[in-house]
Design a protein around this motif. Sequence first.
Motif, PDB file in Angstrom:
ATOM      1  N   TRP A   3       1.304 -11.143   5.617  1.00  0.00           N
ATOM      2  CA  TRP A   3       1.708 -10.390   3.868  1.00  0.00           C
ATOM      3  C   TRP A   3       3.181 -11.312   3.554  1.00  0.00           C
ATOM      4  O   TRP A   3       4.112 -11.314   2.676  1.00  0.00           O
ATOM      5  N   GLU A   6       4.454 -12.009  -0.281  1.00  0.00           N
ATOM      6  CA  GLU A   6       4.254 -11.178  -1.649  1.00  0.00           C
ATOM      7  C   GLU A   6       4.904 -10.091  -1.065  1.00  0.00           C
ATOM      8  O   GLU A   6       5.692 -10.020  -0.597  1.00  0.00           O
ATOM      9  N   ASP A   8       6.565  -6.585  -1.340  1.00  0.00           N
ATOM     10  CA  ASP A   8       5.974  -5.482  -0.647  1.00  0.00           C
ATOM     11  C   ASP A   8       5.197  -4.804  -0.977  1.00  0.00           C
ATOM     12  O   ASP A   8       4.895  -3.135  -1.146  1.00  0.00           O
ATOM     13  N   SER A   9       5.733  -3.792  -2.530  1.00  0.00           N
ATOM     14  CA  SER A   9       4.971  -3.139  -2.944  1.00  0.00           C
ATOM     15  C   SER A   9       3.456  -3.274  -3.471  1.00  0.00           C
ATOM     16  O   SER A   9       2.847  -1.891  -3.594  1.00  0.00           O
ATOM     17  N   GLU A  10       2.907  -4.852  -3.706  1.00  0.00           N
ATOM     18  CA  GLU A  10       1.515  -4.667  -3.166  1.00  0.00           C
ATOM     19  C   GLU A  10       1.112  -4.325  -1.762  1.00  0.00           C
ATOM     20  O   GLU A  10       0.425  -3.717  -1.815  1.00  0.00           O
ATOM     21  N   ARG A  11       1.936  -4.595  -1.194  1.00  0.00           N
ATOM     22  CA  ARG A  11       1.830  -4.396   0.420  1.00  0.00           C
ATOM     23  C   ARG A  11       0.953  -2.668   0.967  1.00  0.00           C
ATOM     24  O   ARG A  11       0.118  -1.996   0.818  1.00  0.00           O
ATOM     25  N   VAL A  12       2.158  -1.880  -0.261  1.00  0.00           N
ATOM     26  CA  VAL A  12       2.538  -0.433  -0.349  1.00  0.00           C
ATOM     27  C   VAL A  12       1.006   0.578  -1.187  1.00  0.00           C
ATOM     28  O   VAL A  12       0.310   0.480  -1.010  1.00  0.00           O
ATOM     29  N   ARG A  13       0.896  -0.489  -1.878  1.00  0.00           N
ATOM     30  CA  ARG A  13       0.078  -0.172  -3.147  1.00  0.00           C
ATOM     31  C   ARG A  13      -1.913  -0.379  -2.384  1.00  0.00           C
ATOM     32  O   ARG A  13      -2.513   0.568  -2.637  1.00  0.00           O
ATOM     33  N   VAL A  14      -1.563  -2.033  -1.751  1.00  0.00           N
ATOM     34  CA  VAL A  14      -3.300  -1.578  -1.392  1.00  0.00           C
ATOM     35  C   VAL A  14      -3.767  -0.548   0.185  1.00  0.00           C
ATOM     36  O   VAL A  14      -4.323  -0.100   0.081  1.00  0.00           O
ATOM     37  N   GLY A  16      -2.251   2.026   0.306  1.00  0.00           N
ATOM     38  CA  GLY A  16      -1.822   3.743   0.033  1.00  0.00           C
ATOM     39  C   GLY A  16      -3.392   3.765  -0.533  1.00  0.00           C
ATOM     40  O   GLY A  16      -4.645   4.444  -0.294  1.00  0.00           O
ATOM     41  N   GLU A  17      -3.938   2.865  -1.449  1.00  0.00           N
ATOM     42  CA  GLU A  17      -5.758   2.202  -2.133  1.00  0.00           C
ATOM     43  C   GLU A  17      -6.946   2.673  -0.529  1.00  0.00           C
ATOM     44  O   GLU A  17      -7.364   4.086  -0.739  1.00  0.00           O
ATOM     45  N   TRP A  52       0.137   2.743   9.090  1.00  0.00           N
ATOM     46  CA  TRP A  52       1.674   1.608   7.687  1.00  0.00           C
ATOM     47  C   TRP A  52       1.922   0.703   8.735  1.00  0.00           C
ATOM     48  O   TRP A  52       2.385  -0.589   8.619  1.00  0.00           O
TER      49      TRP A  52
END
Length: 180
Positions: A3, A6, A8-14, A16-17, A52
């Motif tokens: 990651w 990229e 960190d918010s994108e990592r969290v979003r992916v 979470g989804e 996580w």
Amino acid sequence: MAWAGEADSERVRVFGELLAECHRDLFGFIYSMVQHHSDAEDVYQQVALVLWRKFDDFELGTNFAAWATKVAHLTARDFIRSRRRNAVAFSDEVLEAIASTYNPGKSWRSDDTSDALSTCLGKLPAKDRKLVEQCYSPGRDYGRIAQQHGRSVGAIYQAISRVRKSLYYCVKRTLAQEAY
């Protein structure tokens, strides 16, 4: 997946989804192993933390649900082993059977399972049904249950283990018959 670079918010979003997509099935799988809702919640939280922490090792495009289920299986097994001295628990053999029949791509239908379990409980001999009710009632005391049955606590553990195994195979057969 690395990651680096990229947000960190994108990592969290992916993450979470992916977790949200398999939440219900994953929780159902954990519950089928630990048999108590509050324990299943605790184990689910532990699993989410492990997922996580190890998310950098997950390769996007592969089966997240299968990976999460393997982590859940190992976490639930460790949880059960840590509590085995204090309560009746599934043997490693039964836990492996549950894990091996679980398909993370197949929808978890707890209503079907509950209906099958109710049917199977109804087929038990009265003495076994009474033992299940006693062993799974709030505030259960295995010493008192053993005394009421004129048996040792160890004998009660063995009896309830035998009944649970019987119920497991009955539910499995019932669900398989309903699938056709």
